[in-house]
Design a protein around this motif. Structure first.
Motif, PDB file in Angstrom:
ATOM      1  N   ASP A  46       1.572   7.664   6.738  1.00  0.00           N
ATOM      2  CA  ASP A  46       0.937   6.530   6.984  1.00  0.00           C
ATOM      3  C   ASP A  46       1.313   5.878   5.639  1.00  0.00           C
ATOM      4  O   ASP A  46       0.826   4.874   5.162  1.00  0.00           O
ATOM      5  N   GLU A  49       5.769   2.682   6.725  1.00  0.00           N
ATOM      6  CA  GLU A  49       6.371   1.096   7.186  1.00  0.00           C
ATOM      7  C   GLU A  49       5.634  -0.208   5.773  1.00  0.00           C
ATOM      8  O   GLU A  49       4.927   0.615   5.641  1.00  0.00           O
ATOM      9  N   VAL A  50       6.089  -1.176   6.050  1.00  0.00           N
ATOM     10  CA  VAL A  50       5.597  -1.667   5.282  1.00  0.00           C
ATOM     11  C   VAL A  50       5.679  -2.689   5.665  1.00  0.00           C
ATOM     12  O   VAL A  50       5.918  -2.691   6.603  1.00  0.00           O
ATOM     13  N   LYS A  51       4.474  -3.067   4.794  1.00  0.00           N
ATOM     14  CA  LYS A  51       3.450  -3.875   5.840  1.00  0.00           C
ATOM     15  C   LYS A  51       3.587  -5.316   5.168  1.00  0.00           C
ATOM     16  O   LYS A  51       2.584  -6.219   6.052  1.00  0.00           O
ATOM     17  N   ARG A  52       3.939  -5.913   3.577  1.00  0.00           N
ATOM     18  CA  ARG A  52       4.120  -6.868   2.932  1.00  0.00           C
ATOM     19  C   ARG A  52       5.096  -6.865   1.933  1.00  0.00           C
ATOM     20  O   ARG A  52       5.133  -5.295   1.629  1.00  0.00           O
ATOM     21  N   THR A  85      -9.466   1.551  -0.076  1.00  0.00           N
ATOM     22  CA  THR A  85      -8.054   1.021   0.989  1.00  0.00           C
ATOM     23  C   THR A  85      -7.764  -0.369   0.848  1.00  0.00           C
ATOM     24  O   THR A  85      -6.497  -0.609   1.104  1.00  0.00           O
ATOM     25  N   ASP A 101       7.208  -3.632  -1.819  1.00  0.00           N
ATOM     26  CA  ASP A 101       7.050  -3.526  -0.432  1.00  0.00           C
ATOM     27  C   ASP A 101       6.154  -3.060  -0.676  1.00  0.00           C
ATOM     28  O   ASP A 101       5.047  -1.488  -1.559  1.00  0.00           O
ATOM     29  N   HIS A 103       3.269  -0.232   0.953  1.00  0.00           N
ATOM     30  CA  HIS A 103       3.045   0.176   2.400  1.00  0.00           C
ATOM     31  C   HIS A 103       1.929   0.930   2.359  1.00  0.00           C
ATOM     32  O   HIS A 103       1.965   1.431   3.442  1.00  0.00           O
ATOM     33  N   TRP A 104       1.284   1.023   1.826  1.00  0.00           N
ATOM     34  CA  TRP A 104       0.280   1.434   2.288  1.00  0.00           C
ATOM     35  C   TRP A 104      -1.264   0.496   1.482  1.00  0.00           C
ATOM     36  O   TRP A 104      -0.804   0.344  -0.526  1.00  0.00           O
ATOM     37  N   GLU A 107      -5.779  -3.787   2.301  1.00  0.00           N
ATOM     38  CA  GLU A 107      -6.245  -3.418   3.462  1.00  0.00           C
ATOM     39  C   GLU A 107      -6.651  -4.828   4.143  1.00  0.00           C
ATOM     40  O   GLU A 107      -6.751  -5.138   5.298  1.00  0.00           O
TER      41      GLU A 107
END
Length: 271
Positions: A46, A49-52, A85, A101, A103-104, A107
Motif C-alpha cells: 500500500d 502509489e503516489v497520492k499527492r 493514518t 510525494d 505514498h501513505w 488520509e
C-alpha cells in the motif's frame, strides 16, 4: 502486508505517546521524522502509489529518492496512536529535491509538519558524519527550556552543567549541547542554523522553545532527549533546594567515565 502494521508505525506511535505523556508536546507541539530505505518498504503493497505531492520550499536534492515517515502539521502527538493514518505520512523526496510525494497516510488531507524542511536539513547534515542517521525529533522538554531563561546561552557552560548532573549524561551525549539563537520556527533560517550545529552535536537547544535531537532509531533519539531532560530536572531540583552544590562530578571523573564507556568527550568543554 499493510504499512500500518510495520515496526516504523509502532515506533512512531509509541514515541509520540510517551513524549506527550511526559508533558513535552502540548497541543500540536512537537514533530518527528524517520528515514526509511526503499528496501525496507518492498513488502508493503500500500505504499507504491503516489497520492499527492508537496512543495518543500528548499532544495533537498541530497536526500532525493529517500523516504521519510513524518508527523503532520498542526497534529497532536496524543492523537497519533489512535489516528495514525491521518496524523502521519510516508513521503519520498523527488529527484529534483524540491518536492515530496505522498505514498501513505495523511488520509484526511494533512501535510508534513511545517518543520519538515528543518528535519531534512538536519538529516542531511548528520548523514555526512553518521551513515546510520535515521531519526530527527523535536519537542518541548520543560526543564531544559527553563534553563534557556535562567542560564547563559553558552554551549560549554550548559553542557558542563548537564554532564555533571548525572553519570549517564556524558555517556549519552559526549559531544555536549549545541545552541542556536532564538529564531522564528518553521523557517529555512532556523533549519539552516540547526543543521549547522548538527555537524557537531546530536542535541540542539532552541532557546525558549524546545529541543532538536537526532539518532539511529526512535528509541535512541527519545532516550537522548530523556537523558538531557532528566539532567535538567536534577539541576532544577537543586536550584529549588537553594542551589548550593556541595559536591559534584569532577572533570577527572568525567574523563574516567568517557574512558570506561568508550566515548569521546568534547575536549573543548573539559578543563
Amino acid at each position: 502486508m499493510k504499512f500500518i502494521d510495520s515496526k516504523f508505525m509502532r515506533d512512531i506511535c509509541n514515541v509520540t505517546k510517551q513524549s506527550y505523556d511526559n508533558g513535552w508536546d502540548e497541543r500540536n507541539g512537537g514533530n518527528i521524522s524517520i528515514r526509511i530505505t526503499e528496501d525496507e518498504l518492498k513488502d508493503f503493497d500500500d505504499v507504491k502509489e503516489v497520492k499527492r505531492t508537496f512543495d518543500l520550499g528548499f532544495d533537498a536534492k541530497e536526500v532525493a529518492g529517500q523516504y521519510f515517515l513524518v508527523t503532520g502539521t498542526g497534529r497532536y502527538f496524543r492523537n497519533v496512536i489512535s489516528r495514525p493514518t491521518e496524523d502521519v505520512g510516508l513521503v519520498k523526496i523527488t529527484e529534483d529535491g524540491k518536492h515530496a510525494d505522498l505514498h501513505w497516510g495523511y488520509e484526511d488531507g494533512a501535510k508534513p509538519t511545517s518543520e519538515f524542511p528543518t528535519h531534512l536539513m538536519s538529516h542531511i547534515a548528520r548523514l555526512k558524519t553518521d551513515k546510520n542517521q535515521r531519526v530527527v525529533m523535536h519537542c518541548h522538554p520543560t526543564n531544559f527550556i527553563a534553563m534557556s531563561f535562567t542560564q547563559t546561552l553558552d554551549e560549554k557552560r550548559l553542557s558542563r552543567i548537564l554532564w555533571k548532573m548525572q553519570a549517564e549524561s556524558l555517556v549519552v551525549f559526549p559531544e555536549g549541547i549545541g545552541i542556536i539563537p532564538y529564531m522564528t520556527p518553521g523557517t529555512n533560517e532556523i533549519g539552516e542554523a540547526t543543521a549547522a550545529k548538527m555537524s557537531e552535536f546530536k542535541v540542539v537547544m532552541w532557546p525558549h522553545h524546545g529541543i532538536f535531537a537526532v539518532g539511529s532509531d526512535p528509541d535512541e533519539t527519545f532516550g537522548l532527549i530523556e537523558t538531557v531532560e532528566k539532567a535538567a530536572l536534577i539541576f532544577t531540583t537543586i536550584q529549588a533546594q537553594g542551589g548550593n552544590i556541595l559536591q559534584d562530578i569532577t572533570d577527572e571523573e568525567l574523563k574516567e567515565l568517557a574512558q570506561a564507556f568508550g566515548v569521546t568527550a568534547n575536549s573543548k568543554f573539559l578543563k
